[in-house]
Design a protein around this motif. Structure first.
Motif, PDB file in Angstrom:
ATOM      1  N   ALA A  45       0.963  -1.102  -0.009  1.00 38.87           N
ATOM      2  CA  ALA A  45       0.092  -0.113   0.032  1.00 38.87           C
ATOM      3  C   ALA A  45       0.806   1.289   0.012  1.00 38.87           C
ATOM      4  N   THR A  46       0.675   2.052  -0.926  1.00 41.27           N
ATOM      5  CA  THR A  46       1.380   3.323  -1.115  1.00 41.27           C
ATOM      6  C   THR A  46       0.459   4.675  -1.183  1.00 41.27           C
ATOM      7  N   VAL A  47       1.235   5.711  -0.964  1.00 40.04           N
ATOM      8  CA  VAL A  47       0.462   7.072  -1.187  1.00 40.04           C
ATOM      9  C   VAL A  47       1.294   8.122  -1.891  1.00 40.04           C
ATOM     10  N   ARG A  48       0.779   8.822  -2.777  1.00 42.71           N
ATOM     11  CA  ARG A  48       1.316  10.159  -3.179  1.00 42.71           C
ATOM     12  C   ARG A  48       0.317  11.173  -3.098  1.00 42.71           C
ATOM     13  N   SER A  49       0.923  12.326  -2.416  1.00 47.76           N
ATOM     14  CA  SER A  49       0.005  13.408  -2.288  1.00 47.76           C
ATOM     15  C   SER A  49       0.489  14.802  -2.397  1.00 47.76           C
ATOM     16  N   ARG A  50      -0.445  15.764  -3.142  1.00 51.09           N
ATOM     17  CA  ARG A  50       0.221  17.096  -3.098  1.00 51.09           C
ATOM     18  C   ARG A  50      -1.204  17.707  -3.091  1.00 51.09           C
ATOM     19  N   PRO A  51      -1.300  19.177  -3.028  1.00 51.12           N
ATOM     20  CA  PRO A  51      -2.462  19.748  -3.132  1.00 51.12           C
ATOM     21  C   PRO A  51      -3.426  19.668  -4.533  1.00 51.12           C
ATOM     22  N   GLY A  52      -4.368  18.956  -4.569  1.00 53.68           N
ATOM     23  CA  GLY A  52      -5.067  18.793  -5.804  1.00 53.68           C
ATOM     24  C   GLY A  52      -5.072  17.421  -6.163  1.00 53.68           C
ATOM     25  N   ALA A  53      -4.296  16.414  -5.737  1.00 52.06           N
ATOM     26  CA  ALA A  53      -4.012  15.212  -6.135  1.00 52.06           C
ATOM     27  C   ALA A  53      -3.544  14.214  -5.160  1.00 52.06           C
ATOM     28  N   THR A  54      -4.398  13.527  -4.530  1.00 53.64           N
ATOM     29  CA  THR A  54      -3.898  12.504  -3.459  1.00 53.64           C
ATOM     30  C   THR A  54      -4.446  11.035  -3.885  1.00 53.64           C
ATOM     31  N   VAL A  55      -3.292  10.125  -4.205  1.00 53.81           N
ATOM     32  CA  VAL A  55      -3.452   9.034  -4.611  1.00 53.81           C
ATOM     33  C   VAL A  55      -3.121   7.851  -3.628  1.00 53.81           C
ATOM     34  N   PHE A  56      -4.171   6.942  -3.314  1.00 50.68           N
ATOM     35  CA  PHE A  56      -3.656   5.913  -2.370  1.00 50.68           C
ATOM     36  C   PHE A  56      -3.681   4.471  -3.477  1.00 50.68           C
ATOM     37  N   THR A  57      -2.645   3.754  -3.712  1.00 55.34           N
ATOM     38  CA  THR A  57      -2.653   2.478  -4.328  1.00 55.34           C
ATOM     39  C   THR A  57      -2.526   1.464  -3.540  1.00 55.34           C
ATOM     40  N   VAL A  58      -3.351   0.207  -3.819  1.00 50.76           N
ATOM     41  CA  VAL A  58      -2.961  -0.928  -3.230  1.00 50.76           C
ATOM     42  C   VAL A  58      -2.669  -1.943  -4.126  1.00 50.76           C
TER      43      VAL A  58
END
Length: 479
Positions: free
Chosen positions: A462-475
């Motif tokens: 499980a990973t996450v990438r985040s910045r204002p306007g785009a947050t993505v959780f990936t499993v």
């Protein structure tokens, strides 16, 4: 230049040994060549001194125009082959000859040769002169009986040949010695560095251990512990460090085990009183007698909070079971159906958000526990709903390839605060209060911890990438 230098200690030591030996051989060779050249040159000088001006003096009786065949007046007795003689009068060469095959013959000299002979000091000492008509000579000039200058010379070719032969022999001998010394030095350095390799192997085996995953059996200690050697001192220090690490790991493991047992026991024991409180509150709300509005509101709050507490207890109990390594169910699961159901539930719970599905045409399947995989999807959608304001677009994507299935939940909300981004999957990590306008309560910080724990139990990530306007959780789950 750095790329050409050896990197390993063994290669550096071997190259250093060979370079030092090569420098030593070069110094010995140069000294031998210089000594031999000086010795042979001194011998020529002695022969010149012994010869005196006998050979050039015999040239006084020959005119410069006499034919070469007439050698009757040339005294070549006791003269070494190649001996050169010249007679100078008033700085001009009047006769010049060289001994060949026991007889003296005249030599045609160039203007440069005549000038070089005229420049030889008449000091009774030997000097080097290069004659283009002959070769390099060692010459000595003396004053003759008739007031002329008699120059006698011996060729340096013998000296140069001897020096050249010595250089060739030295190159062959020293080259062979360097090859043998390099091979023997490499073997010796390799044998000498065996203790260091054992230290490195022990350290490498420790770095390969999963030290963050609970109890770990450390490898055997370094056997080289002689304090009189540098490697032994390193081995002693490494063994002492491994002992401290093993002790710390044992204490940490014992503490984690106590914490897991406490969480499991407390969660198990709390389930009954929480369920009892919820049941009594529901029963009181169903009582037929009139209930004051304040009491009715209190009963509603008790029911809601007991439900939330029950969910928290269930989450803690699930994490405790996953920490204990209890296996999950393993059966075929249709992830597409789980995502469809989860998005339908999310639409009902968060009608103010815009929910978007991005699914492939064919169903995406995996093997695992359907209840826990449904919990992963529900937690990710609930996290996006709680921490983004109404109107946020939440996109759920599902993909599958030959080796894995990938579930991604993306939103265009404000993003995860930078101060908690690195610990967002840790337990009890709580973000800032929900954004203004969000009807969701502040969570307990267990949702994403359950996501990563259940995913890891299925062999995924499980990973996450985040910045204002785009947050993505990936499993990512095994396909």
């Amino acid at each position: 230049m750095r790329r050409l230098l050896p990197r390993t200690l063994r290669a550096r030591l071997t190259c250093g040994l060979v370079v030092l030996l090569a420098l030593s051989c070069a110094a010995v060779g140069i000294a031998a060549v210089v000594t031999l050249r000086s010795f042979l040159t001194d011998r020529l000088d002695q022969q010149l001194a012994e010869a005196g001006g006998t050979f050039p003096a015999s040239l006084e009786h020959r005119g410069p125009q006499e034919p070469d065949a007439d050698n009757a007046h040339v005294d070549t007795r006791r003269q070494a082959p190649g001996t050169f003689g010249a007679r100078l009068l008033h700085g001009q060469v009047t006769a010049a000859g060289v001994v060949r095959s026991g007889a003296g013959t005249t030599v045609s000299l160039t203007a440069g040769d005549r000038a070089a002979l005229a420049a030889v000091p008449v000091d009774g000492r030997s000097h080097r002169v290069e004659l283009s008509a002959l070769d390099d000579y060692r010459v000595r000039a003396v004053v003759g009986d008739d007031g002329d200058v008699l120059v006698t010379g011996l060729p340096l070719s013998g000296v140069e040949d001897a020096v050249t032969r010595l250089v060739a022999v030295e190159a062959a001998v020293f080259g062979g010695a360097l090859l043998v010394a390099g091979a023997a030095g490499a073997l010796w350095v390799r044998w000498s560095l065996r203790p260091l390799r054992r230290v490195a192997a022990t350290a490498a085996s420790v770095t390969a251990l999963p030290l963050a995953s609970g109890e770990v059996a450390l490898p055997d200690r370094v056997p080289d512990t002689d304090p009189r050697t540098e490697v032994g001192q390193v081995g002693i220090a490494l063994n002492r460090m491994l002992g401290h690490v093993e002790s710390a790991l044992a204490k940490r493991h014992a503490g984690e085990e106590r914490l897991r047992r406490f969480a499991a026991d407390a969660s198990h024991e709390l389930r009954t009183p929480v369920a009892s409180i919820r049941g009594h509150a529901e029963l009181a709300r169903l009582h037929p007698d009139p209930v004051p509005p304040g009491v009715s509101r209190a009963l509603e709050r008790i029911t809601a909070e007991s439900s939330r507490m029950g969910g928290m207890v269930d989450d803690l109990l699930l994490l405790a079971r996953l920490d204990a390594g209890r296996p999950l169910a393993s059966e075929p699961v249709d992830l597409t159906r789980l995502v469809l159901d989860a998005v339908d539930d999310a639409r009902a719970a968060g009608p103010g958000h815009r929910w978007v599905l991005d699914l492939p045409q064919s169903p995406v399947t995996t093997t695992g526990d359907p209840l826990r995989l449904q919990q992963i999807t529900g937690n990710l959608l609930a996290n996006a709903r709680r921490h983004t304001p109404p109107g946020t677009r939440v996109t759920v994507r599902l993909r599958q390839d030959a080796s894995a299935a990938c579930l991604a939940v993306e939103d265009d909300g404000p993003g995860i605060p930078e101060d908690i981004r690195a610990t967002v999957f840790d337990r009890f990590t709580r973000a800032h209060p929900p954004p203004p306008g969000s009807p969701e309560p502040h969570g307990a910080g267990l949702g994403l911890a359950i996501v990563t724990a259940v995913t890891a139990a299925h062999g995924g990530t499980a990973t996450v990438r985040s910045r204002p306007g785009a947050t993505v959780f990936t499993v990512t789950l095994p396909g």
